[in-house]
Design a protein around this motif. Structure first.
Motif, PDB file in Angstrom:
ATOM      1  N   SER A 194       0.839  -1.204   0.000  1.00 45.69           N
ATOM      2  CA  SER A 194       0.000   0.000   0.000  1.00 45.69           C
ATOM      3  C   SER A 194       0.868   1.246   0.000  1.00 45.69           C
ATOM      4  CB  SER A 194      -0.897   0.028   1.223  1.00 45.69           C
ATOM      5  OG  SER A 194      -1.577  -1.166   1.339  1.00 45.69           O
ATOM      6  N   LEU A 195       1.929   1.219   0.810  1.00 45.41           N
ATOM      7  CA  LEU A 195       2.823   2.388   0.864  1.00 45.41           C
ATOM      8  C   LEU A 195       3.528   2.605  -0.468  1.00 45.41           C
ATOM      9  CD1 LEU A 195       4.320   2.291   4.416  1.00 45.41           C
ATOM     10  CD2 LEU A 195       3.104   4.165   3.369  1.00 45.41           C
ATOM     11  N   ARG A 196       3.836   1.514  -1.134  1.00 41.04           N
ATOM     12  CA  ARG A 196       4.462   1.617  -2.458  1.00 41.04           C
ATOM     13  C   ARG A 196       3.504   2.311  -3.429  1.00 41.04           C
ATOM     14  NH1 ARG A 196       7.528  -4.024  -3.384  1.00 41.04           N
ATOM     15  NH2 ARG A 196       9.346  -3.443  -2.182  1.00 41.04           N
ATOM     16  N   LYS A 197       2.266   1.873  -3.400  1.00 43.23           N
ATOM     17  CA  LYS A 197       1.265   2.468  -4.306  1.00 43.23           C
ATOM     18  C   LYS A 197       1.077   3.944  -3.991  1.00 43.23           C
ATOM     19  CE  LYS A 197      -1.430  -1.651  -5.227  1.00 43.23           C
ATOM     20  NZ  LYS A 197      -2.589  -2.413  -4.776  1.00 43.23           N
ATOM     21  N   LEU A 198       0.993   4.265  -2.702  1.00 41.14           N
ATOM     22  CA  LEU A 198       0.794   5.665  -2.301  1.00 41.14           C
ATOM     23  C   LEU A 198       1.987   6.521  -2.693  1.00 41.14           C
ATOM     24  CD1 LEU A 198      -0.871   5.239   1.179  1.00 41.14           C
ATOM     25  CD2 LEU A 198      -1.921   6.075  -0.885  1.00 41.14           C
ATOM     26  N   THR A 199       3.190   5.943  -2.582  1.00 38.68           N
ATOM     27  CA  THR A 199       4.398   6.693  -2.981  1.00 38.68           C
ATOM     28  C   THR A 199       4.369   6.973  -4.482  1.00 38.68           C
ATOM     29  OG1 THR A 199       5.526   5.436  -1.283  1.00 38.68           O
ATOM     30  CG2 THR A 199       6.908   6.730  -2.743  1.00 38.68           C
ATOM     31  N   ASN A 200       3.969   5.962  -5.257  1.00 37.14           N
ATOM     32  CA  ASN A 200       3.867   6.155  -6.709  1.00 37.14           C
ATOM     33  C   ASN A 200       2.868   7.253  -7.040  1.00 37.14           C
ATOM     34  OD1 ASN A 200       5.733   4.278  -7.356  1.00 37.14           O
ATOM     35  ND2 ASN A 200       4.279   2.622  -7.668  1.00 37.14           N
ATOM     36  N   GLN A 201       1.741   7.216  -6.337  1.00 39.19           N
ATOM     37  CA  GLN A 201       0.706   8.255  -6.548  1.00 39.19           C
ATOM     38  C   GLN A 201       1.267   9.639  -6.221  1.00 39.19           C
ATOM     39  OE1 GLN A 201      -2.947   7.860  -4.381  1.00 39.19           O
ATOM     40  NE2 GLN A 201      -3.480   6.013  -5.510  1.00 39.19           N
ATOM     41  N   HIS A 202       1.997   9.703  -5.108  1.00 36.67           N
ATOM     42  CA  HIS A 202       2.601  10.968  -4.669  1.00 36.67           C
ATOM     43  C   HIS A 202       3.553  11.507  -5.743  1.00 36.67           C
ATOM     44  CE1 HIS A 202       4.181  13.859  -1.834  1.00 36.67           C
ATOM     45  NE2 HIS A 202       5.403  13.460  -2.135  1.00 36.67           N
ATOM     46  N   CYS A 203       4.360  10.596  -6.295  1.00 35.09           N
ATOM     47  CA  CYS A 203       5.312  11.001  -7.346  1.00 35.09           C
ATOM     48  C   CYS A 203       4.561  11.504  -8.582  1.00 35.09           C
ATOM     49  CB  CYS A 203       6.207   9.832  -7.733  1.00 35.09           C
ATOM     50  SG  CYS A 203       7.275   9.320  -6.407  1.00 35.09           S
ATOM     51  N   ASP A 204       3.482  10.791  -8.951  1.00 40.52           N
ATOM     52  CA  ASP A 204       2.676  11.206 -10.113  1.00 40.52           C
ATOM     53  C   ASP A 204       2.076  12.592  -9.890  1.00 40.52           C
ATOM     54  OD1 ASP A 204       3.254   8.933 -11.403  1.00 40.52           O
ATOM     55  OD2 ASP A 204       1.370   7.921 -10.996  1.00 40.52           O
ATOM     56  N   ASP A 205       1.606  12.820  -8.665  1.00 35.97           N
ATOM     57  CA  ASP A 205       1.004  14.122  -8.340  1.00 35.97           C
ATOM     58  C   ASP A 205       2.028  15.243  -8.497  1.00 35.97           C
ATOM     59  OD1 ASP A 205      -1.353  12.953  -7.850  1.00 35.97           O
ATOM     60  OD2 ASP A 205      -1.211  12.972  -5.661  1.00 35.97           O
ATOM     61  N   ILE A 206       3.241  14.986  -7.977  1.00 38.32           N
ATOM     62  CA  ILE A 206       4.304  16.001  -8.080  1.00 38.32           C
ATOM     63  C   ILE A 206       4.596  16.304  -9.549  1.00 38.32           C
ATOM     64  CG2 ILE A 206       6.765  16.404  -7.704  1.00 38.32           C
ATOM     65  CD1 ILE A 206       6.488  14.883  -5.090  1.00 38.32           C
ATOM     66  N   LYS A 207       4.690  15.228 -10.330  1.00 40.00           N
ATOM     67  CA  LYS A 207       4.996  15.371 -11.763  1.00 40.00           C
ATOM     68  C   LYS A 207       3.911  16.202 -12.454  1.00 40.00           C
ATOM     69  CE  LYS A 207       5.099  11.915 -14.827  1.00 40.00           C
ATOM     70  NZ  LYS A 207       5.331  10.518 -15.223  1.00 40.00           N
ATOM     71  N   ASN A 208       2.660  15.850 -12.187  1.00 41.11           N
ATOM     72  CA  ASN A 208       1.547  16.557 -12.838  1.00 41.11           C
ATOM     73  C   ASN A 208       1.499  18.025 -12.412  1.00 41.11           C
ATOM     74  OD1 ASN A 208       0.743  14.335 -14.229  1.00 41.11           O
ATOM     75  ND2 ASN A 208      -0.645  13.630 -12.639  1.00 41.11           N
ATOM     76  N   ASP A 209       1.757  18.268 -11.121  1.00 40.20           N
ATOM     77  CA  ASP A 209       1.750  19.650 -10.622  1.00 40.20           C
ATOM     78  C   ASP A 209       2.803  20.500 -11.325  1.00 40.20           C
ATOM     79  OD1 ASP A 209      -0.288  19.360  -8.956  1.00 40.20           O
ATOM     80  OD2 ASP A 209       0.859  19.252  -7.087  1.00 40.20           O
ATOM     81  N   ARG A 210       3.994  19.914 -11.438  1.00 37.91           N
ATOM     82  CA  ARG A 210       5.088  20.667 -12.071  1.00 37.91           C
ATOM     83  C   ARG A 210       4.789  20.929 -13.536  1.00 37.91           C
ATOM     84  NH1 ARG A 210      10.419  18.065  -9.243  1.00 37.91           N
ATOM     85  NH2 ARG A 210       9.960  18.881  -7.174  1.00 37.91           N
ATOM     86  N   LEU A 211       4.237  19.909 -14.195  1.00 38.04           N
ATOM     87  CA  LEU A 211       3.881  20.085 -15.617  1.00 38.04           C
ATOM     88  C   LEU A 211       2.835  21.173 -15.781  1.00 38.04           C
ATOM     89  CD1 LEU A 211       3.750  16.443 -16.967  1.00 38.04           C
ATOM     90  CD2 LEU A 211       5.164  18.268 -17.840  1.00 38.04           C
ATOM     91  N   LYS A 212       1.894  21.178 -14.846  1.00 35.28           N
ATOM     92  CA  LYS A 212       0.810  22.171 -14.920  1.00 35.28           C
ATOM     93  C   LYS A 212       1.364  23.592 -14.728  1.00 35.28           C
ATOM     94  CE  LYS A 212      -3.758  23.017 -13.071  1.00 35.28           C
ATOM     95  NZ  LYS A 212      -4.614  22.875 -11.901  1.00 35.28           N
ATOM     96  N   THR A 213       2.226  23.754 -13.719  1.00 34.47           N
ATOM     97  CA  THR A 213       2.785  25.098 -13.480  1.00 34.47           C
ATOM     98  C   THR A 213       3.627  25.550 -14.673  1.00 34.47           C
ATOM     99  OG1 THR A 213       4.498  24.003 -12.208  1.00 34.47           O
ATOM    100  CG2 THR A 213       2.822  25.150 -10.948  1.00 34.47           C
ATOM    101  N   TYR A 214       4.361  24.602 -15.269  1.00 32.84           N
ATOM    102  CA  TYR A 214       5.185  24.942 -16.423  1.00 32.84           C
ATOM    103  C   TYR A 214       4.307  25.355 -17.605  1.00 32.84           C
ATOM    104  CZ  TYR A 214       8.928  24.587 -19.858  1.00 32.84           C
ATOM    105  OH  TYR A 214       9.833  24.868 -20.837  1.00 32.84           O
ATOM    106  N   ARG A 215       3.190  24.624 -17.782  1.00 29.11           N
ATOM    107  CA  ARG A 215       2.263  24.960 -18.872  1.00 29.11           C
ATOM    108  C   ARG A 215       1.684  26.361 -18.661  1.00 29.11           C
ATOM    109  NH1 ARG A 215      -1.471  21.233 -18.341  1.00 29.11           N
ATOM    110  NH2 ARG A 215      -0.498  19.666 -19.655  1.00 29.11           N
ATOM    111  N   LEU A 216       1.295  26.648 -17.416  1.00 28.74           N
ATOM    112  CA  LEU A 216       0.723  27.970 -17.105  1.00 28.74           C
ATOM    113  C   LEU A 216       1.744  29.072 -17.361  1.00 28.74           C
ATOM    114  CD1 LEU A 216      -1.291  27.230 -13.862  1.00 28.74           C
ATOM    115  CD2 LEU A 216      -2.211  27.806 -16.096  1.00 28.74           C
ATOM    116  N   GLN A 217       2.995  28.791 -16.997  1.00 26.80           N
ATOM    117  CA  GLN A 217       4.060  29.770 -17.209  1.00 26.80           C
ATOM    118  C   GLN A 217       4.239  30.056 -18.696  1.00 26.80           C
ATOM    119  OE1 GLN A 217       7.863  28.413 -15.775  1.00 26.80           O
ATOM    120  NE2 GLN A 217       8.858  30.037 -16.949  1.00 26.80           N
TER     121      GLN A 217
END
Lengths: 276, 159
Positions: A194-217
Motif C-alpha cells: 500500500s505504501l508503495r502504491k501511495l508513494t507512486n501516486q505521490h510522485c505522479d502528483d508532483i509530476k503533474n503539478d510541475r507540468l501544470k505550473t510549467y504549462r501555465l508559465q
C-alpha cells in the motif's frame, strides 16, 4: 579481503552510496500516512451491493395466502386481525416482500423461473437475512447463507450481463443493486504494498503539478512572445526589401500571427468574464 | 516475437478491455503460438491500443481493428474499423436474429405473449442503449481494485 573492505569503507563517498542504496529496512522520508481500510463483513449490504434495505411493512394487511380471500372481507375485525401480519411469524412478511419483488420483474403471469424472477427472489431473501443478522450477529449459519446467496446472485448477474446487457442494466436499476466485478488480481492488503502504491501516486502528483505550473508559465508568456514575433518578422521583411534581397517573410504570415494574438487575447477575455 | 506477429497483420479481431486513455481503446487479441519443442499451438493474448476518439468501443465488445499506415504514438498502432459484436447483444450469424443465452429473443417474446406479458416486464423496444448506468450502479466498464487506503474520499472503483 580485509584490505578491500577497509579501502571501501575508508572512502566517505562509497560509504554514503552504500547507505542510500540499501533496500533492507529502507525508511522513506515522505510523510505519507497509511490508514488500513476497515474490513467490510461479507453479510454487509455494502459488500453485497444492495442500496436499499427491506422496507417496513404495514402490519394491518393480510398475509399473502389470505389476500384474495372473499370470506375475510365480510369477517369481523378480530378475525381480520388474526389473519393479518401482526400475529403472523416473520417469514410471512418476508414472503410478501419476495412476492412484491418478483411481481415487479417477472416476464409473464406464470413466470417464476426466469433469471430476472430468480434474481429478484434472491435479492429479497438476502435483504431479509441482512435485516435479521442485525438482531442475531452471532448466527454464523445465517451469515454463511447471506454470503453464499449474494455470491450466487453476483455470478448470475455476470452471466446475464454477457447474454443480455440491456436487461442486466434494467434489472440492477429496478432492484437497486450496485454491480462491481471482481478485481483481476485479488491480493491481501499489506502495509508495504500500500505504501508503495501511495508513494507512486505521490510522485505522479508532483509530476503533474510541475507540468501544470510549467504549462501555465508558458501560456502566460504567449502574448509577449507573439508580439515579439510580429516585430521580428516585420523587421526581417523590411530589411530584406531595403537590401533588395529575395523576400522570404510574406505579409500573410505576419497577419496570421496578428490574428493568432487577437484570438488568444479574446479567448482570455471570455474566460475572465465567465469566471466573474 | 508474438507481439511482432500481431503488429504485422493489417486487420485484427480483438476484445475491448478497460482502458483509462481518452482517445484510445485497449484490445485483447488472441493468437496461437507454436511451441517448436512440443510442436503444439498454445493460446496467447496480446494487447493492442487502437485510436478511438469518440470512445465508441465499450468493455467486452468484439471489434475489428486496422493497422495505421504510420504509428500514431508509442502505444497507439491501430485504429478502430468496425464493432462486430457489441457485448451482451448477441446476433446469430446464420439467421441474423438476436439471441439470449441459447434462445432466440423472438421465441421468448412469443412465449411471454401467450402467457400474458406483465406491464412491469422488461421491454426491449423502450430500453435505452447500453451505458446509461455507467458509474451509477454498473461499474463493470472499469478495472476494480481491492481498497488499500482509507483517505476519507469516496472510492467508487474499490471493492
Amino acid at each position: 579481503m580485509n584490505i578491500i573492505r577497509r579501502a571501501v569503507f575508508s572512502n566517505p563517498l562509497t560509504s554514503t552510496l552504500l547507505i542510500c542504496t540499501r533496500s533492507y529496512a529502507f525508511k522513506s522520508n515522505l510523510k505519507i500516512k497509511w490508514v488500513r481500510p476497515t474490513k467490510i463483513p461479507c453479510y454487509d449490504p455494502a459488500k453485497s451491493g444492495d442500496l436499499v434495505p427491506m422496507p417496513e411493512f404495514d402490519k394491518t394487511q393480510f398475509q399473502l395466502e389470505f389476500q384474495k380471500c372473499k370470506e375475510l372481507a365480510s369477517a369481523n375485525d378480530l378475525v381480520k386481525r388474526l389473519f393479518s401480519l401482526e400475529y403472523a411469524p416473520r417469514h410471512r412478511t418476508t414472503q410478501l416482500y419476495l412476492r412484491q419483488l418478483i411481481d415487479g420483474t417477472k416476464r409473464h403471469n406464470q413466470d417464476e423461473g426466469s433469471i430476472e424472477a430468480k434474481i429478484a427472489r434472491w435479492t429479497g431473501a438476502i435483504r431479509a437475512m441482512q435485516d435479521l443478522v442485525k438482531r442475531f450477529p452471532h448466527d454464523v449459519r445465517l451469515r454463511v447463507r447471506i454470503k453464499e446467496l449474494s455470491d450466487k446472485r453476483k455470478k448470475q448477474l455476470k452471466y446475464l450481463r454477457r447474454w443480455d446487457y440491456k436487461k442486466f442494466e434494467w434489472l440492477i436499476d429496478t432492484l437497486n443493486i450496485v454491480y462491481k466485478p471482481h478485481p483481476i488480481d485479488f491480493r491481501t492488503v499489506t502495509r508495504k504494498e500500500s505504501l508503495r502504491k501511495l508513494t507512486n501516486q505521490h510522485c505522479d502528483d508532483i509530476k503533474n503539478d510541475r507540468l501544470k505550473t510549467y504549462r501555465l508559465q508558458l501560456e502566460a508568456e504567449q502574448p509577449d512572445f507573439l508580439q515579439e514575433k510580429i516585430k521580428a518578422l516585420e523587421f526581417i521583411r523590411k530589411e530584406q526589401e531595403e537590401c533588395n534581397v529575395c523576400v522570404t517573410v510574406t505579409q500573410t504570415e505576419i497577419d496570421d500571427v496578428r490574428q493568432q494574438l487577437r484570438n488568444l487575447l479574446q479567448k482570455r477575455r471570455d474566460l475572465n468574464t465567465k469566471e466573474e | 516475437m508474438a507481439l511482432a506477429a500481431a503488429s504485422k497483420s493489417l486487420l485484427l479481431l480483438g476484445e475491448c478491455v478497460p482502458c483509462l486513455k481518452h482517445n484510445a481503446s485497449k484490445f485483447k487479441v488472441r493468437r496461437f503460438e507454436l511451441d517448436t519443442n512440443l510442436l503444439m499451438y498454445f493460446r496467447t493474448w496480446e494487447f493492442v491500443y487502437a485510436l478511438d476518439p469518440e470512445k465508441k468501443c465499450k468493455t467486452g465488445d468484439v471489434v475489428l481493428i486496422e493497422k495505421c499506415p504510420e504509428q500514431l504514438t508509442r502505444l497507439i498502432t491501430h485504429k478502430v474499423k468496425e464493432i462486430v459484436y457489441p457485448h451482451g447483444d448477441v446476433i446469430d450469424p446464420l439467421t441474423g436474429k438476436k439471441v439470449v443465452g441459447g434462445k432466440f429473443r423472438d421465441h421468448v417474446e412469443a412465449v411471454n405473449r401467450i402467457y400474458g406479458k406483465t406491464a412491469t416486464a422488461f421491454d426491449y423496444d423502450s430500453a435505452p442503449d447500453r451505458g446509461w448506468l455507467e458509474d451509477i450502479k454498473d461499474f463493470s466498464h472499469v478495472d476494480t481494485y481491492v481498497k488499500y487506503h482509507e483517505n476519507g474520499e469516496d472510492q467508487p472503483y474499490a471493492v
